[in-house]
Design an enzyme around this catalytic site. Structure first.
Site, PDB file in Angstrom:
ATOM      1  N   GLN A 141      38.804  29.802  41.580  1.00  0.00           N
ATOM      2  CA  GLN A 141      38.975  31.129  42.198  1.00  0.00           C
ATOM      3  C   GLN A 141      38.246  31.233  43.536  1.00  0.00           C
ATOM      4  O   GLN A 141      38.659  31.998  44.410  1.00  0.00           O
ATOM      5  CB  GLN A 141      38.453  32.238  41.258  1.00  0.00           C
ATOM      6  CG  GLN A 141      39.318  32.514  40.046  1.00  0.00           C
ATOM      7  CD  GLN A 141      38.905  31.693  38.844  1.00  0.00           C
ATOM      8  OE1 GLN A 141      38.347  30.595  38.971  1.00  0.00           O
ATOM      9  NE2 GLN A 141      39.171  32.201  37.653  1.00  0.00           N
TER      10      GLN A 141
ATOM     11  N   ASP B  46      32.073  40.943  34.864  1.00  0.00           N
ATOM     12  CA  ASP B  46      33.171  41.273  33.945  1.00  0.00           C
ATOM     13  C   ASP B  46      32.744  42.286  32.898  1.00  0.00           C
ATOM     14  O   ASP B  46      33.552  43.057  32.404  1.00  0.00           O
ATOM     15  CB  ASP B  46      33.699  40.005  33.274  1.00  0.00           C
ATOM     16  CG  ASP B  46      34.473  39.187  34.282  1.00  0.00           C
ATOM     17  OD1 ASP B  46      33.841  38.419  35.029  1.00  0.00           O
ATOM     18  OD2 ASP B  46      35.698  39.381  34.383  1.00  0.00           O
TER      19      ASP B  46
ATOM     20  N   ARG C  14      43.042  40.014  27.261  1.00  0.00           N
ATOM     21  CA  ARG C  14      41.868  39.172  27.600  1.00  0.00           C
ATOM     22  C   ARG C  14      40.625  39.860  27.043  1.00  0.00           C
ATOM     23  O   ARG C  14      40.512  41.083  27.137  1.00  0.00           O
ATOM     24  CB  ARG C  14      41.739  38.960  29.118  1.00  0.00           C
ATOM     25  CG  ARG C  14      42.604  37.819  29.638  1.00  0.00           C
ATOM     26  CD  ARG C  14      42.276  37.440  31.060  1.00  0.00           C
ATOM     27  NE  ARG C  14      41.226  36.441  31.165  1.00  0.00           N
ATOM     28  CZ  ARG C  14      40.677  36.071  32.334  1.00  0.00           C
ATOM     29  NH1 ARG C  14      41.091  36.625  33.470  1.00  0.00           N
ATOM     30  NH2 ARG C  14      39.734  35.164  32.372  1.00  0.00           N
TER      31      ARG C  14
ATOM     32  N   GLY D   2      40.325  39.094  37.429  1.00  0.00           N
ATOM     33  CA  GLY D   2      39.255  39.898  38.034  1.00  0.00           C
ATOM     34  C   GLY D   2      39.187  41.213  37.257  1.00  0.00           C
ATOM     35  O   GLY D   2      40.221  41.870  37.063  1.00  0.00           O
ATOM     36  N   ALA D   3      37.976  41.578  36.828  1.00  0.00           N
ATOM     37  CA  ALA D   3      37.842  42.684  35.871  1.00  0.00           C
ATOM     38  C   ALA D   3      38.522  43.991  36.316  1.00  0.00           C
ATOM     39  O   ALA D   3      39.349  44.541  35.576  1.00  0.00           O
ATOM     40  CB  ALA D   3      36.360  42.899  35.560  1.00  0.00           C
TER      41      ALA D   3
ATOM     42  N   ASN E 183      29.726  37.184  33.727  1.00  0.00           N
ATOM     43  CA  ASN E 183      30.555  36.897  34.901  1.00  0.00           C
ATOM     44  C   ASN E 183      31.046  35.455  34.774  1.00  0.00           C
ATOM     45  O   ASN E 183      30.698  34.746  33.821  1.00  0.00           O
ATOM     46  CB  ASN E 183      29.767  37.118  36.196  1.00  0.00           C
ATOM     47  CG  ASN E 183      30.661  37.093  37.427  1.00  0.00           C
ATOM     48  OD1 ASN E 183      31.708  37.754  37.458  1.00  0.00           O
ATOM     49  ND2 ASN E 183      30.302  36.329  38.429  1.00  0.00           N
TER      50      ASN E 183
HETATM   51  O1  MRU Z   1      38.671  34.651  34.952  1.00  0.00           O
HETATM   52  P1  MRU Z   1      38.688  35.631  36.087  1.00  0.00           P
HETATM   53  O2  MRU Z   1      39.232  35.066  37.362  1.00  0.00           O
HETATM   54  O3  MRU Z   1      39.348  36.929  35.684  1.00  0.00           O
HETATM   55  O4  MRU Z   1      37.145  35.953  36.348  1.00  0.00           O
HETATM   56  C1  MRU Z   1      36.802  36.869  37.338  1.00  0.00           C
HETATM   57  C2  MRU Z   1      35.351  37.008  37.550  1.00  0.00           C
HETATM   58  O5  MRU Z   1      34.546  36.431  36.852  1.00  0.00           O
HETATM   59  C3  MRU Z   1      34.909  37.975  38.601  1.00  0.00           C
HETATM   60  O6  MRU Z   1      33.697  37.563  39.188  1.00  0.00           O
HETATM   61  C4  MRU Z   1      34.687  39.356  37.966  1.00  0.00           C
HETATM   62  O7  MRU Z   1      35.828  39.752  37.263  1.00  0.00           O
HETATM   63  C5  MRU Z   1      34.349  40.386  38.969  1.00  0.00           C
HETATM   64  S1  MRU Z   1      35.735  40.869  39.936  1.00  0.00           S
HETATM   65  C6  MRU Z   1      35.268  42.138  40.947  1.00  0.00           C
END
Ligand code: MRU
Length: 353
Positions: free
Chosen positions: A202, A243, A95, A51-52, A253
């Site tokens: 997720q 993201d 990442r 999550g970003a 995203n």
């Molecule tokens: O691969 P991830 O689980 O890190 O991806 C997360 C997402 O795509 C979320 O929607 C994004 O980071 C927003 S979190 C507030």
């Protein structure tokens, strides 16, 4: 929300970072103890934390841990700074898509640059303070995003969300889920439809956990089901996180977001993105410049460690996609709503005090 009942995404205690290992949810609640910046790099790469905003916050604490390691090793100032730069480089590479990672590292570097005359001990303490401030600010920003976004939710609404943009993806409360939480706090009756979010689930493993925990009415669906629900008039609006948002509003995203936005446009359903300013990257002019992470083939060829595809099949497994700004009705930020996002409006957001 009472923070005592919340599963904390991460916390700092006795100069160690505790990261909730999200790989094991919902079966197991286990915290990964990070004693060094390398532990944080591994936690981000292996997606114990994801999550970003949560990635950015973790990176901030990673730099703080590096400073404490340098102190423990008895390094002088120059050696400490060399070590901090090395740590920042490694964290930088953990990442590629979430810009919050680079935002947090820049912020830690800026703190260091303005306090470089201080002693190694003061630097270690100051960097720890700065990481804690990033965490607290993220939580405050999410509450404000929630307040701003709640105005978009009708008194009775069905909301579709994708991936996890909740407390578990942030310092707490969440961005897209924060808007839903705030709408419910305001008295709206909201029913959430949660995309399971293949391949890492997720939605099923994380968003569903948050919603069940808070007794928010919700239905888990396969990703393939979303279009059909829209066609049946069962979805009033869609809210997702982000993201990275390019200068013109194009938004990266979780993979599958773009398909939802296209479906929403076809069915005339409002499509919103909720994100803090730390997710907006004005240094790039459009989504074409966003680096989309390609992940391991095994995430697609295997399910629960069981192989579900023949050996030798090619796999394409991008973790994110980019939704063009024209498909986004508004971006919900802590500084307000940006309808029909474009470069000028996003620039203006950063001028506001
Ligand atoms: O691969 P991830 O689980 O890190 O991806 C997360 C997402 O795509 C979320 O929607 C994004 O980071 C927003 S979190 C507030």
């Amino acid at each position: 929300m009472n923070r005592e009942n919340e599963l904390l995404t991460l916390y700092w205690k006795n100069n160690q970072l505790y990261i909730l290992d999200q790989r094991y949810l919902p079966q197991k609640i286990e915290y990964r103890v990070c004693l060094s910046y390398s532990d944080v790099v591994d936690s981000i790469c292996e997606m114990s934390v994801r999550g970003a905003p949560a990635i950015g916050i973790s990176a901030g604490f990673g730099v703080a841990l590096a400073a404490r390691e340098a102190l423990d090793k008895g390094y002088n100032k120059d050696q400490m700074i060399t070590y901090l730069n090395k740590a920042a480089d490694k964290l930088f590479q953990s990442r590629p898509t979430a810009v919050n990672l680079y935002w947090a590292l820049d912020r830690m570097k800026n703190w260091l640059n303005t306090h470089v005359k201080e002693s190694p001990k003061q630097i270690a303490e100051g960097l720890t303070r700065e990481a804690k401030i990033i965490l607290e600010e993220d939580l405050e920003n999410n509450r404000q995003i929630g307040k701003n976004g709640a105005l978009l939710i009708p008194p009775r609404a069905t909301v579709l969300t994708h991936c996890n943009a909740g407390a578990l993806a942030t310092g707490g409360y969440g961005t897209a889920l924060g808007v839903i939480r705030a709408a419910i706090e305001n008295g709206s009756e909201v029913h959430v439809f949660v995309d399971e979010t293949r391949p890492l689930l997720q939605g099923a493993r994380l968003t569903a956990v948050e919603l069940v925990q808070e007794k928010i009415p919700a239905t888990l669906i396969t990703d393939n089901c979303a279009g059909s629900l829209m066609a049946q008039g069962k979805i009033d609006l869609i809210i997702v996180g982000a993201d990275r948002i390019a200068g013109n509003g194009d938004t990266a995203n979780k993979i599958g977001t773009y398909s939802l936005a296209v479906l929403a446009s076809y069915h005339d359903i409002p499509f919103y993105v909720a994100a803090p300013l730390s997710t907006i990257d004005l240094s790039i002019s459009s989504g074409d410049e966003i680096i989309v992470e390609e992940r391991h083939r095994k995430e697609v060829t295997h399910f629960n460690e069981r192989c579900i595809a023949p050996e030798g099949i090619e796999v394409c497994n991008p973790a994110f996609d980019v939704t063009p700004a024209r498909l986004i009705k508004a971006i919900i930020t802590e500084r307000g709503l940006v309808y029909k996002p474009d470069r000028e409006k996003l620039n203006n957001l950063f001028q506001k005090v």
